[in-house]
Enzyme design. Sequence first.
Site, PDB file in Angstrom:
ATOM      1  N   SER A  93       0.997  -0.817   0.314  1.00 55.48           N
ATOM      2  CA  SER A  93      -0.003  -0.159  -0.270  1.00 55.48           C
ATOM      3  C   SER A  93       1.344   1.416   0.111  1.00 55.48           C
ATOM      4  O   SER A  93       1.920   1.100   0.291  1.00 55.48           O
ATOM      5  CB  SER A  93      -1.232   0.327   1.265  1.00 55.48           C
ATOM      6  OG  SER A  93      -1.223   1.382   1.453  1.00 55.48           O
TER       7      SER A  93
ATOM      8  N   TYR B 282      -2.566  -0.782  10.717  1.00 52.86           N
ATOM      9  CA  TYR B 282      -3.038  -1.047   8.810  1.00 52.86           C
ATOM     10  C   TYR B 282      -1.468  -0.515   8.896  1.00 52.86           C
ATOM     11  O   TYR B 282      -1.123  -1.236   7.606  1.00 52.86           O
ATOM     12  CB  TYR B 282      -3.912  -0.246   8.477  1.00 52.86           C
ATOM     13  CG  TYR B 282      -3.612   0.037   6.945  1.00 52.86           C
ATOM     14  CD1 TYR B 282      -4.099  -1.999   6.441  1.00 52.86           C
ATOM     15  CD2 TYR B 282      -2.932   0.320   5.767  1.00 52.86           C
ATOM     16  CE1 TYR B 282      -4.465  -1.870   5.546  1.00 52.86           C
ATOM     17  CE2 TYR B 282      -3.557   0.334   4.585  1.00 52.86           C
ATOM     18  CZ  TYR B 282      -3.944  -0.940   4.373  1.00 52.86           C
ATOM     19  OH  TYR B 282      -4.130  -0.666   2.479  1.00 52.86           O
TER      20      TYR B 282
END
Length: 256
Positions: free
Chosen positions: A143, A156
């Site tokens: 990501s 995250y």
Amino acid sequence: MRLKNKVSVVTGASKGIGKSIAKKFAIEGSKVSICSRTSSKKEGFKVVDEIIKNGGEAIYSSVDVSKYNEVEKFIQRTIDEWGTIDILVNNAGIGMLKSIEDTSSNEWKNIMENNVESVFNCTKLVIPHMRKNGGGSIINLASVASYVGFADDAAYCASKGGVLMLTRQTALDYSKENIRVNSICPGFIGTPELIHYLSQTEDPKLEMEKVIDYHPIGRIGTPEEVANVALFFASDESSFVTGADLAVDGGLLTRP
């Protein structure tokens, strides 16, 4: 037919990016073994049906990829069905909007198990089969959060940083066996997961405007745009590429 006669495993493929990758690979000639959590089983079977209706080959399994024994059964089912695995896409993952103080130990553990341990489980179990083939391609969905932080997104961001480094280390360890390992760092992509992410904010509409503004290109991405990059990494067109990371982020990481 860039993946003709190949067998691919795609995790978290009932919707969003994983679904687009599975369908793209099938169109390009690969047999595709997909999985998702039990809660998404209905959507997973629909993906398989779509692939088969378009002339492809696919199977679905309900799997918690954070559990080694479940992944083991999933991989073995793929081998029983088609005898080999050439491509692995570690796409499954979850997110949560909380600061580190607001994150409980169980929530932290859940994010790490689903986003990092799942990559470990699948990679560990697939490598022996790729070795028998004389090589393979592993693609990890990292990501932009592997590189930059986002407010109230501690677990995250930490987990995706782990995925990025696990990609590089695995590439280093297995490059001499012709097992290539690369990662994709998407920006904000138009998926059900993004809608869930925004729903955790006080004003989802305002947050979407902010999200769009993150990207110099002026919009969020599509799952198909990520799938195109996954296809490049899966195919022989990237035969001299390993340990790499490609940002599919509309320029987000170019911003200070």
